[in-house]
Design a protein around this motif. Structure first.
Motif, PDB file in Angstrom:
ATOM      1  N   ASP A  80       0.355  35.163  -5.681  1.00 37.42           N
ATOM      2  CA  ASP A  80       0.386  36.740  -6.050  1.00 37.42           C
ATOM      3  C   ASP A  80       1.119  37.283  -4.924  1.00 37.42           C
ATOM      4  OD1 ASP A  80      -1.382  36.517  -4.223  1.00 37.42           O
ATOM      5  OD2 ASP A  80      -3.160  36.942  -5.396  1.00 37.42           O
ATOM      6  N   GLY A  81       1.533  36.763  -4.014  1.00 40.34           N
ATOM      7  CA  GLY A  81       2.207  37.458  -3.041  1.00 40.34           C
ATOM      8  C   GLY A  81       1.403  38.103  -2.006  1.00 40.34           C
ATOM      9  N   GLU A  82       0.163  38.464  -2.300  1.00 42.03           N
ATOM     10  CA  GLU A  82      -0.832  39.314  -1.335  1.00 42.03           C
ATOM     11  C   GLU A  82      -1.038  38.594  -0.008  1.00 42.03           C
ATOM     12  OE1 GLU A  82      -4.053  40.023  -3.732  1.00 42.03           O
ATOM     13  OE2 GLU A  82      -2.986  40.928  -5.514  1.00 42.03           O
ATOM     14  N   SER A  83      -1.117  37.385   0.142  1.00 42.09           N
ATOM     15  CA  SER A  83      -1.277  36.901   1.459  1.00 42.09           C
ATOM     16  C   SER A  83      -0.647  35.658   1.594  1.00 42.09           C
ATOM     17  CB  SER A  83      -2.927  36.888   1.870  1.00 42.09           C
ATOM     18  OG  SER A  83      -3.462  36.091   0.937  1.00 42.09           O
ATOM     19  N   GLY A  84      -0.977  34.795   2.800  1.00 44.50           N
ATOM     20  CA  GLY A  84      -0.306  33.484   3.091  1.00 44.50           C
ATOM     21  C   GLY A  84      -1.030  32.577   2.240  1.00 44.50           C
ATOM     22  N   ALA A  85      -0.126  31.495   1.945  1.00 42.22           N
ATOM     23  CA  ALA A  85      -0.846  30.265   0.970  1.00 42.22           C
ATOM     24  C   ALA A  85      -1.873  29.617   1.918  1.00 42.22           C
ATOM     25  CB  ALA A  85       0.338  29.431   0.588  1.00 42.22           C
ATOM     26  N   CYS A  86      -2.842  28.856   1.396  1.00 40.16           N
ATOM     27  CA  CYS A  86      -3.991  28.293   2.188  1.00 40.16           C
ATOM     28  C   CYS A  86      -3.260  27.221   2.935  1.00 40.16           C
ATOM     29  CB  CYS A  86      -5.119  27.690   1.178  1.00 40.16           C
ATOM     30  SG  CYS A  86      -4.338  26.406   0.021  1.00 40.16           S
ATOM     31  N   PHE A  87      -2.407  26.664   2.529  1.00 40.96           N
ATOM     32  CA  PHE A  87      -1.684  25.340   3.271  1.00 40.96           C
ATOM     33  C   PHE A  87      -0.808  25.795   4.417  1.00 40.96           C
ATOM     34  CE2 PHE A  87       0.332  25.948  -0.736  1.00 40.96           C
ATOM     35  CZ  PHE A  87       1.775  26.356  -0.217  1.00 40.96           C
ATOM     36  N   GLN A  89      -0.423  10.945  -7.212  1.00 42.25           N
ATOM     37  CA  GLN A  89      -0.620  10.078  -5.920  1.00 42.25           C
ATOM     38  C   GLN A  89      -1.956  10.609  -5.608  1.00 42.25           C
ATOM     39  OE1 GLN A  89       1.316   7.052  -5.389  1.00 42.25           O
ATOM     40  NE2 GLN A  89       1.705   7.612  -7.573  1.00 42.25           N
ATOM     41  N   HIS A  90      -2.206  11.777  -5.452  1.00 43.54           N
ATOM     42  CA  HIS A  90      -3.064  12.187  -4.721  1.00 43.54           C
ATOM     43  C   HIS A  90      -4.194  13.234  -5.732  1.00 43.54           C
ATOM     44  CE1 HIS A  90      -1.062  11.637  -0.970  1.00 43.54           C
ATOM     45  NE2 HIS A  90      -0.157  12.086  -1.473  1.00 43.54           N
ATOM     46  N   SER A  91      -5.307  13.035  -5.336  1.00 44.28           N
ATOM     47  CA  SER A  91      -6.345  13.850  -6.121  1.00 44.28           C
ATOM     48  C   SER A  91      -6.748  15.278  -5.646  1.00 44.28           C
ATOM     49  CB  SER A  91      -7.810  12.875  -6.103  1.00 44.28           C
ATOM     50  OG  SER A  91      -7.510  11.817  -6.722  1.00 44.28           O
ATOM     51  N   THR A  92      -7.037  16.207  -6.670  1.00 45.26           N
ATOM     52  CA  THR A  92      -7.135  17.376  -6.074  1.00 45.26           C
ATOM     53  C   THR A  92      -8.768  17.473  -5.489  1.00 45.26           C
ATOM     54  OG1 THR A  92      -7.743  18.057  -8.315  1.00 45.26           O
ATOM     55  CG2 THR A  92      -5.719  18.829  -7.652  1.00 45.26           C
ATOM     56  N   TYR A  93      -8.973  18.520  -4.883  1.00 36.65           N
ATOM     57  CA  TYR A  93     -10.608  18.546  -4.234  1.00 36.65           C
ATOM     58  C   TYR A  93     -11.491  19.443  -5.111  1.00 36.65           C
ATOM     59  CZ  TYR A  93      -8.127  17.125   0.097  1.00 36.65           C
ATOM     60  OH  TYR A  93      -7.466  16.633   1.106  1.00 36.65           O
ATOM     61  N   ASP A  94     -12.537  19.542  -4.529  1.00 38.07           N
ATOM     62  CA  ASP A  94     -13.644  20.299  -5.207  1.00 38.07           C
ATOM     63  C   ASP A  94     -13.443  21.778  -5.033  1.00 38.07           C
ATOM     64  OD1 ASP A  94     -14.548  18.244  -6.735  1.00 38.07           O
ATOM     65  OD2 ASP A  94     -16.080  17.564  -5.061  1.00 38.07           O
ATOM     66  N   ALA A  95     -12.854  22.037  -3.948  1.00 40.54           N
ATOM     67  CA  ALA A  95     -12.647  23.302  -3.369  1.00 40.54           C
ATOM     68  C   ALA A  95     -11.397  23.319  -2.302  1.00 40.54           C
ATOM     69  CB  ALA A  95     -14.065  23.743  -2.734  1.00 40.54           C
ATOM     70  N   CYS A  96     -11.124  24.541  -1.941  1.00 41.68           N
ATOM     71  CA  CYS A  96      -9.777  24.474  -1.043  1.00 41.68           C
ATOM     72  C   CYS A  96     -10.308  23.811   0.394  1.00 41.68           C
ATOM     73  CB  CYS A  96      -9.474  25.723  -0.570  1.00 41.68           C
ATOM     74  SG  CYS A  96      -8.273  26.021   0.386  1.00 41.68           S
ATOM     75  N   ARG A  97      -9.177  22.755   0.590  1.00 45.81           N
ATOM     76  CA  ARG A  97      -9.505  22.182   1.722  1.00 45.81           C
ATOM     77  C   ARG A  97      -9.451  23.026   3.046  1.00 45.81           C
ATOM     78  NH1 ARG A  97      -3.896  18.610   2.327  1.00 45.81           N
ATOM     79  NH2 ARG A  97      -2.801  19.757   0.884  1.00 45.81           N
ATOM     80  N   TYR A  98      -8.917  24.031   3.003  1.00 46.23           N
ATOM     81  CA  TYR A  98      -8.606  25.167   4.121  1.00 46.23           C
ATOM     82  C   TYR A  98      -9.722  26.313   4.201  1.00 46.23           C
ATOM     83  CZ  TYR A  98      -4.317  22.438   4.304  1.00 46.23           C
ATOM     84  OH  TYR A  98      -3.408  21.676   4.411  1.00 46.23           O
ATOM     85  N   GLY A  99     -10.752  26.298   3.309  1.00 45.11           N
ATOM     86  CA  GLY A  99     -11.530  27.192   3.323  1.00 45.11           C
ATOM     87  C   GLY A  99     -11.426  28.650   2.449  1.00 45.11           C
ATOM     88  N   PHE A 100     -10.423  28.579   1.663  1.00 48.94           N
ATOM     89  CA  PHE A 100     -10.046  29.912   1.095  1.00 48.94           C
ATOM     90  C   PHE A 100     -10.540  29.732  -0.508  1.00 48.94           C
ATOM     91  CE2 PHE A 100      -6.806  29.698   4.146  1.00 48.94           C
ATOM     92  CZ  PHE A 100      -6.163  31.048   4.316  1.00 48.94           C
ATOM     93  N   THR A 101     -10.910  31.052  -0.876  1.00 48.90           N
ATOM     94  CA  THR A 101     -11.702  31.129  -1.987  1.00 48.90           C
ATOM     95  C   THR A 101     -10.775  31.331  -3.338  1.00 48.90           C
ATOM     96  OG1 THR A 101     -12.153  33.303  -1.568  1.00 48.90           O
ATOM     97  CG2 THR A 101     -13.853  31.989  -0.734  1.00 48.90           C
ATOM     98  N   TYR A 102      -9.756  31.719  -3.209  1.00 51.18           N
ATOM     99  CA  TYR A 102      -8.649  32.289  -4.233  1.00 51.18           C
ATOM    100  C   TYR A 102      -8.478  30.387  -5.143  1.00 51.18           C
ATOM    101  CZ  TYR A 102      -4.256  30.510  -2.507  1.00 51.18           C
ATOM    102  OH  TYR A 102      -3.163  29.862  -1.438  1.00 51.18           O
ATOM    103  N   PRO A 103      -7.961  30.360  -6.419  1.00 46.88           N
ATOM    104  CA  PRO A 103      -7.595  29.363  -7.034  1.00 46.88           C
ATOM    105  C   PRO A 103      -6.389  28.664  -6.646  1.00 46.88           C
ATOM    106  CG  PRO A 103      -7.514  31.243  -8.486  1.00 46.88           C
ATOM    107  CD  PRO A 103      -7.917  31.911  -7.223  1.00 46.88           C
ATOM    108  N   CYS A 104      -6.268  28.088  -5.383  1.00 44.25           N
ATOM    109  CA  CYS A 104      -5.390  27.474  -4.786  1.00 44.25           C
ATOM    110  C   CYS A 104      -5.041  26.125  -5.244  1.00 44.25           C
ATOM    111  CB  CYS A 104      -5.305  27.404  -3.560  1.00 44.25           C
ATOM    112  SG  CYS A 104      -6.775  26.318  -2.738  1.00 44.25           S
ATOM    113  N   THR A 105      -3.877  25.395  -4.923  1.00 43.05           N
ATOM    114  CA  THR A 105      -3.368  24.390  -5.578  1.00 43.05           C
ATOM    115  C   THR A 105      -4.216  23.072  -4.864  1.00 43.05           C
ATOM    116  OG1 THR A 105      -1.503  24.103  -3.712  1.00 43.05           O
ATOM    117  CG2 THR A 105      -0.977  25.153  -5.851  1.00 43.05           C
ATOM    118  N   CYS A 106      -4.950  23.440  -3.923  1.00 41.53           N
ATOM    119  CA  CYS A 106      -5.796  22.439  -3.617  1.00 41.53           C
ATOM    120  C   CYS A 106      -6.769  21.942  -4.657  1.00 41.53           C
ATOM    121  CB  CYS A 106      -6.744  22.597  -2.369  1.00 41.53           C
ATOM    122  SG  CYS A 106      -5.903  23.127  -0.816  1.00 41.53           S
TER     123      CYS A 106
END
Length: 476
Positions: free
Chosen positions: A323-330, A362-379
């Motif tokens: 959404d361009g509002e802040s930095g991506a979690c990764f 090749q990789h599985s997604t996580y149950d939540a953001c691996r960097y601790g963000f709360t928005y619906p990120c690609t993690c």
């Protein structure tokens, strides 16, 4: 079981470099990969100092006699770097290399006396997950179109901005995607495996070229396949390959580079030092990805943007979220990252439009953001299960079908958006100096975003559309 993304990537890269034993560093901290049993030094007197110093301390290194401490392969010409064997690379596992660490410590006193860096690990420079890109691609419909969409403008060979993309090669049917009709370069090596499945990172260079062309139609784009096979190359080879690319095509206006590595230091990569010094004296602008470790640790070569003497030569680019509002979690972040551009859920050409092609995650997604963000990120969204995360009990890996367009995330892709912004500014202002165009663009920029508490420049192409994603729990 949560995916261990860095370990999975270690496995993937090691498979692509079967003859190069790799270790995780520093000291198994999972920050970067490097070649076991070998250190780098500059050719000539400095290499002799390194060899002599390691020989005097050889009793602390397993498996070698003093006579076995020697140069491990031919010395290079342009990059001025040689590999020195300091241990048996077949010993131990991939959890660090005490011999290499010992060699670095042995040279620390000599470096203190000379005030000059003498030795380095031989790092893996990569486009990979936990480096670039930030996720795996997701199929996108042709009806929705690319994002950023193709800007108005025509390709004029007489005034087009020359862009060199250092990445994986071009997919064979790339010209069937209209914005890439004028793109040239190396073909992607081995697009699919023996079962016709698209290999991981194939299409990375094509996707990047498509983003540049969409934002800046008046560009002559050349893609060099410097980073095939899981998008990885040893630091000892990388500097030489960069020289080969510019020797082959000439120094362009802009280089787009979506690869790199951290190294635990603040003074750059020894293996690319010669190339960076020559770049500094050329008119070319290097636009480089800040990396996807969600870290403030310098990521090279992007972090050269913060070193004295390289301010004009390098633009380091982080990724904004969808959404361009802040930095991506990764996205990596910090004062060494000089600008941010959209880099999450961008849509562009993974392949051309001739033949649909399957892909297995090749990789599985996580149950939540691996960097601790709360928005619906690609993690963690959209959900999928990958081959490398399998433990023998989990569900079957997910397979999808690509028919041209894909949605992909990473500072890998924020970088060509920034390249396109610089190139479009050059065309609009008839500016022939890409470095001056960069400064003009940043001075005129009125868009900003918040990244980890910092107010940072946000380079937003006019044809980019913010993507707002509802949390997965809110979906039907």
């Amino acid at each position: 079981m949560a995916p261990q993304r860095f370990r999975e990537q270690f496995t993937q890269i090691q498979r692509s470099m079967p003859d190069v034993p790799l270790a995780v560093g520093p000291d198994d901290a999972g920050e970067f990969l490097y070649e076991k049993g070998v250190v780098l030094a500059r050719d000539g007197e400095e290499a002799r100092v390194v060899e002599d110093t390691v020989r005097r301390h050889f009793t602390t290194f397993a498996g070698l006699t003093p006579e076995q401490v020697r140069r491990a392969g031919p010395e290079t010409n342009r990059s001025g770097i040689t590999r020195i064997r300091v241990a048996d690379p077949g010993q131990g596992d991939g959890s660090g290399d005490p011999a290499v660490a010992g060699a670095l410590r042995a040279l620390s006193a000599a470096e203190g006396r000379t005030g000059r860096r003498l030795v380095s690990r031989n790092h893996v420079v990569s486009i990979a997950v936990n480096a670039c890109p930030g996720d795996e691609p997701v199929p996108a419909s042709r009806a929705a179109g690319p994002n950023p969409a193709a800007a108005d403008g025509v390709h004029d060979p007489g005034s087009a901005v020359a862009v060199l993309v250092i990445d994986t090669g071009l997919m064979r049917d790339h010209r069937s995607y209209p914005p890439l009709a004028h793109t040239r370069g190396d073909a992607q090596v081995a697009e699919c495996d023996g079962d016709g499945i698209l290999q991981q990172y194939c299409g990375h260079g094509t996707f990047i070229a498509g983003l540049v062309a969409a934002v800046a139609p008046n560009t002559d784009i050349t893609v060099r396949g410097t980073l095939n096979d899981a998008g990885a190359v040893l630091e000892s080879e990388f500097g030489e390959k960069l020289f080969e690319a510019v020797d082959r095509d000439g120094w362009p206006d802009v280089i787009s580079l979506s690869a790199g590595t951290s190294n635990g230091r603040t003074d750059g990569l020894l293996g690319v030092d010669a190339f960076m010094r020559e770049l500094r004296d050329r008119p070319t602008l290097l636009v480089a990805a800040a990396g996807n470790n969600g870290s403030a640790t310098p990521f090279w070569p992007a972090a050269y943007a913060d070193l004295p003497g390289y301010e004009n030569a390098v633009l380091s680019v982080g990724a904004l979220r969808a959404d361009g509002e802040s930095g991506a979690c990764f996205s990596n972040h910090g004062g060494w990252v000089k600008a941010y551009a959209p880099g999450e859920r961008l849509t562009g050409a993974l392949t051309g439009f001739e033949t649909p092609v399957p892909y297995v995650y090749q990789h599985s997604t996580y149950d939540a953001c691996r960097y601790g963000f709360t928005y619906p990120c690609t993690c963690h969204h959209p959900r999928h299960t990958g081959v490398l995360s399998e433990d023998g009990v989990s569900a079957k890996p997910d397979q999808v079908m690509f028919e041209g367009l894909a949605q992909w995330s990473g500072t890998s892709f924020a970088t060509p958006v920034a390249v396109g912004m610089v190139a479009a500014h050059m065309t609009a202002r008839a500016e022939t100096d890409p470095r001056e165009a960069r400064w003009q663009l940043l001075r005129a920029n009125t868009e900003f975003a918040e990244v980890r508490g910092a107010h940072v420049p946000a380079l937003l192409p006019p044809t980019w559309r913010p993507v707002r994603v509802s949390p997965p729990s809110a979906r039907a």
